[in-house]
Motif scaffolding. Structure first.
Motif, PDB file in Angstrom:
ATOM      1  N   VAL A 266       0.838  -1.120   0.045  1.00 42.31           N
ATOM      2  CA  VAL A 266      -0.025   0.138   0.109  1.00 42.31           C
ATOM      3  C   VAL A 266       0.777   1.328   0.080  1.00 42.31           C
ATOM      4  N   ALA A 267       1.915   1.362   0.707  1.00 40.07           N
ATOM      5  CA  ALA A 267       2.774   2.319   0.761  1.00 40.07           C
ATOM      6  C   ALA A 267       3.544   2.585  -0.640  1.00 40.07           C
ATOM      7  N   ALA A 268       3.730   1.500  -1.456  1.00 37.26           N
ATOM      8  CA  ALA A 268       4.423   1.666  -2.636  1.00 37.26           C
ATOM      9  C   ALA A 268       3.402   2.342  -3.774  1.00 37.26           C
ATOM     10  N   LEU A 269       2.241   2.134  -3.519  1.00 32.04           N
ATOM     11  CA  LEU A 269       0.853   2.839  -4.125  1.00 32.04           C
ATOM     12  C   LEU A 269       0.597   4.181  -4.305  1.00 32.04           C
ATOM     13  N   LYS A 270       1.229   4.789  -3.045  1.00 35.65           N
ATOM     14  CA  LYS A 270       0.983   6.028  -2.701  1.00 35.65           C
ATOM     15  C   LYS A 270       1.677   6.885  -3.832  1.00 35.65           C
ATOM     16  N   PRO A 271       1.054   8.032  -4.201  1.00 32.46           N
ATOM     17  CA  PRO A 271       1.749   9.007  -4.989  1.00 32.46           C
ATOM     18  C   PRO A 271       3.115   9.562  -4.708  1.00 32.46           C
ATOM     19  N   ASP A 272       4.005   9.680  -5.565  1.00 33.37           N
ATOM     20  CA  ASP A 272       5.194  10.359  -5.124  1.00 33.37           C
ATOM     21  C   ASP A 272       5.315  11.746  -5.133  1.00 33.37           C
ATOM     22  N   ASP A 273       4.360  12.239  -5.976  1.00 33.00           N
ATOM     23  CA  ASP A 273       4.141  13.873  -5.953  1.00 33.00           C
ATOM     24  C   ASP A 273       3.372  14.391  -4.905  1.00 33.00           C
ATOM     25  N   ASP A 274       2.939  13.547  -4.086  1.00 33.41           N
ATOM     26  CA  ASP A 274       1.913  14.112  -2.833  1.00 33.41           C
ATOM     27  C   ASP A 274       2.938  13.992  -1.445  1.00 33.41           C
TER      28      ASP A 274
END
Length: 144
Positions: free
Chosen positions: A66-74
């Motif tokens: 789930v952590a890997a699915l979070k947007p990098d740009d947020d």
């Protein structure tokens, strides 16, 4: 009755995750960590350790995914994601430790596992929230 979640955030990405029963996991940890818990009976310790390990084996990779699915740009997700990744690594290190011999040592080990499980539940609930600013405080999450 406890509830589990199918992780809509992950499912939206086409990545099905196993349901996580946070209330059941927290109840397992609470048996060792509540102020009035006392020490478990000698025959309960191996069962408790096995249960805690099973919960950790289920939730840890889910938190990582789930952590890997979070947007990098947020930027709002940067700290929660990094904390979750570090906690998952710490949990994996704790899981590699064999259960020590001796009742007192085994109970201490079980309590370490229980604290790791509570932390992973906190990170999981933060990561499946809509946004980090809208999540509850760790340890005070509603049932997911």
């Amino acid at each position: 009755m406890t509830q589990a979640t199918d992780h809509p955030t992950a499912a939206a990405e086409g990545d099905r995750l196993p349901p996580i029963d946070v209330p059941a996991m927290r109840a397992s940890a609470r048996r060792l960590l509540s102020g009035d818990a006392g020490d478990p009976a000698p025959d309960e310790v191996p069962v408790m350790i096995s249960t805690l390990r099973g919960h950790l084996e289920l939730i840890t990779p889910v938190v990582e995914r789930v952590a890997a699915l979070k947007p990098d740009d947020d930027r709002g997700w940067t700290v929660p994601v990094n904390c979750a990744i570090i906690a998952a690594a710490d949990t994996r290190r704790t899981m590699r430790v064999e259960t020590p011999s001796g009742r007192e040592s085994a109970v201490r080990h079980a309590r370490r596992l229980a604290r790791r499980l509570n932390a992973m539940c906190d990170h999981f609930q933060t990561l499946v929230s809509d946004h980090p600013e809208t999540s509850d405080q760790p340890g005070e999450h509603p049932e997911v």
